[in-house]
Design an enzyme around this catalytic site. Sequence first.
Site, PDB file in Angstrom:
ATOM      1  N   TYR A   1       0.824  -1.220   0.000  1.00  0.00           N
ATOM      2  CA  TYR A   1       0.000   0.000   0.000  1.00  0.00           C
ATOM      3  C   TYR A   1       0.858   1.271   0.000  1.00  0.00           C
ATOM      4  O   TYR A   1       0.386   2.338  -0.378  1.00  0.00           O
ATOM      5  CB  TYR A   1      -0.935   0.034   1.211  1.00  0.00           C
ATOM      6  CG  TYR A   1      -2.037  -1.004   1.193  1.00  0.00           C
ATOM      7  CD1 TYR A   1      -2.216  -1.860   0.106  1.00  0.00           C
ATOM      8  CD2 TYR A   1      -2.903  -1.136   2.254  1.00  0.00           C
ATOM      9  CE1 TYR A   1      -3.212  -2.816   0.097  1.00  0.00           C
ATOM     10  CE2 TYR A   1      -3.915  -2.091   2.260  1.00  0.00           C
ATOM     11  CZ  TYR A   1      -4.057  -2.931   1.174  1.00  0.00           C
ATOM     12  OH  TYR A   1      -5.055  -3.871   1.178  1.00  0.00           O
TER      13      TYR A   1
ATOM     14  N   ASP B   1     -11.273  -8.162   7.768  1.00  0.00           N
ATOM     15  CA  ASP B   1     -12.675  -8.030   7.353  1.00  0.00           C
ATOM     16  C   ASP B   1     -13.364  -9.391   7.357  1.00  0.00           C
ATOM     17  O   ASP B   1     -14.523  -9.518   7.741  1.00  0.00           O
ATOM     18  CB  ASP B   1     -12.772  -7.408   5.951  1.00  0.00           C
ATOM     19  CG  ASP B   1     -12.948  -5.894   6.026  1.00  0.00           C
ATOM     20  OD1 ASP B   1     -12.720  -5.325   7.114  1.00  0.00           O
ATOM     21  OD2 ASP B   1     -13.312  -5.286   4.996  1.00  0.00           O
TER      22      ASP B   1
ATOM     23  N   ASP C   1      -3.468 -17.879   2.014  1.00  0.00           N
ATOM     24  CA  ASP C   1      -4.612 -18.559   1.383  1.00  0.00           C
ATOM     25  C   ASP C   1      -5.195 -19.598   2.346  1.00  0.00           C
ATOM     26  O   ASP C   1      -6.417 -19.722   2.486  1.00  0.00           O
ATOM     27  CB  ASP C   1      -4.226 -19.176   0.031  1.00  0.00           C
ATOM     28  CG  ASP C   1      -2.835 -19.780   0.018  1.00  0.00           C
ATOM     29  OD1 ASP C   1      -2.081 -19.593   0.986  1.00  0.00           O
ATOM     30  OD2 ASP C   1      -2.487 -20.453  -0.971  1.00  0.00           O
TER      31      ASP C   1
ATOM     32  N   LYS D   1       3.136 -15.189   2.866  1.00  0.00           N
ATOM     33  CA  LYS D   1       3.072 -15.864   1.561  1.00  0.00           C
ATOM     34  C   LYS D   1       4.521 -16.111   1.158  1.00  0.00           C
ATOM     35  O   LYS D   1       4.973 -15.717   0.065  1.00  0.00           O
ATOM     36  CB  LYS D   1       2.310 -14.963   0.571  1.00  0.00           C
ATOM     37  CG  LYS D   1       1.930 -15.609  -0.739  1.00  0.00           C
ATOM     38  CD  LYS D   1       0.831 -16.649  -0.626  1.00  0.00           C
ATOM     39  CE  LYS D   1       0.620 -17.332  -1.973  1.00  0.00           C
ATOM     40  NZ  LYS D   1      -0.232 -18.531  -1.877  1.00  0.00           N
TER      41      LYS D   1
ATOM     42  N   ASP E   1      -5.616  -6.479   5.950  1.00  0.00           N
ATOM     43  CA  ASP E   1      -6.799  -5.747   5.494  1.00  0.00           C
ATOM     44  C   ASP E   1      -7.909  -6.747   5.154  1.00  0.00           C
ATOM     45  O   ASP E   1      -9.057  -6.623   5.598  1.00  0.00           O
ATOM     46  CB  ASP E   1      -6.383  -4.941   4.245  1.00  0.00           C
ATOM     47  CG  ASP E   1      -7.432  -3.959   3.797  1.00  0.00           C
ATOM     48  OD1 ASP E   1      -8.482  -3.858   4.455  1.00  0.00           O
ATOM     49  OD2 ASP E   1      -7.202  -3.289   2.766  1.00  0.00           O
TER      50      ASP E   1
END
Length: 364
Positions: A136, A251, A223, A191, A247
């Site tokens: 980001y 959620d 994942d 990852k 992020d």
Amino acid sequence: MKKIAVLPGDGIGPEIVAEAVKVLNALELEFDMEAAPVGGAAYESHGHPLPESTLKLAQEADAILFGAVGDWKYDKLERALRPEQAILGLRKHLGLFANFRPAICYEQLTHASSLKPELIAGLDILIIRELTGDIYFGQPRGRRTAPDGHFPGAEEAFDTMRYSRPEIERIAHIAFQAARKRSQRVTSVDKSNVLETFQLWKDVVTEVGQQYPDVALDHMYVDNAAMQLVRAPKKFDVVVTGNMFGDILSDEAAMLTGSIGMLPSASLNERGQGLYEPSHGSAPDIAGQGIANPLATILSAAMMLRFSLDQPQAADRIESAVQHVLAQGLRTADIHSDGTTKVGTREMGDAVVAAITTKTITKG
Ligand code: NAD
């Protein structure tokens, strides 16, 4: 005297923040609270979503109580003037690198989840998301004509994923320290099988973990973590991860509880200064109707008391009061079901205040 910057923002922001302020006042502690515009409201009044005066107030405060920002009517503004830039600006200027997102399933609300009650009853996990690095914020980024790749000469866009060792170290310490106050377990999500950035992440978290022999550390690919969160969420306790994965996973975890209107969050810097806000957005679809759930904001105020204002007992009082109103059967529209009593934003705030000022609760 401790200072709280109160930034209500847009949409339901002013409605829910008013209830949290009411609850803070009911505690009868000595705070200096000062309000300022932020987001779309600040764009309207000052021509910028994060005016100098608001930023200054936030910088000088011990904690920021934030509502929410954003409205679809600002979607056509240039990016730098959009309401959401206020949050990014506050994170950047205050160095708010550690984001805490608890996902707690209250006993009375197990039916609100889309998962089977037995999977989420008693759920209490804490997602710790690094907030100021990763793809980001990594440079370079931009749009250009592709110099190579599958389609040389085509328009392309690119972002840069990067983390430095100190950035990973400090968020890892935060996670291990948080785990010490809970059930001594940390899952680091990465990852590393594909990304260099997250191989470094895994290496550094493992090294930091050696300083916390009492905390069990395991690693999981993002994942798999996304799958396990819906398969067996209660297996997690503290989850620490980077900005983008955090992020998305935070959620997902929020939705496990079925009620985004219940979930608080905290974003802290190295000095313990923090921004406290509900996990949800400004909900323009229900703004001004007096039906928004103020509990996420009220619980954010409790986190603020605990993490930035050194008032853990006052935080406990708010959390007990919220449990109490749920046990009384009071529900805003988003969590309402048969057999419970539907109340508006203000009535819910009043009920929490009443529970706080009731002797039995304050003692408990
Ligand atoms: P949202 O979280 O605002 O709303 C999603 C859904 O949840 C809506 O149906 C809304 O009515 C409902 N909802 C949210 N909070 C609620 C509450 N307290 N009580 C009852 N119902 C509630 O997300 P969105 O609709 O995707 O975004 C709306 C605006 O909010 C956008 O402009 C977005 O950019 C902004 N946003 C801001 C923040 C923030 O300020 N930190 C975070 C996310 C989104």
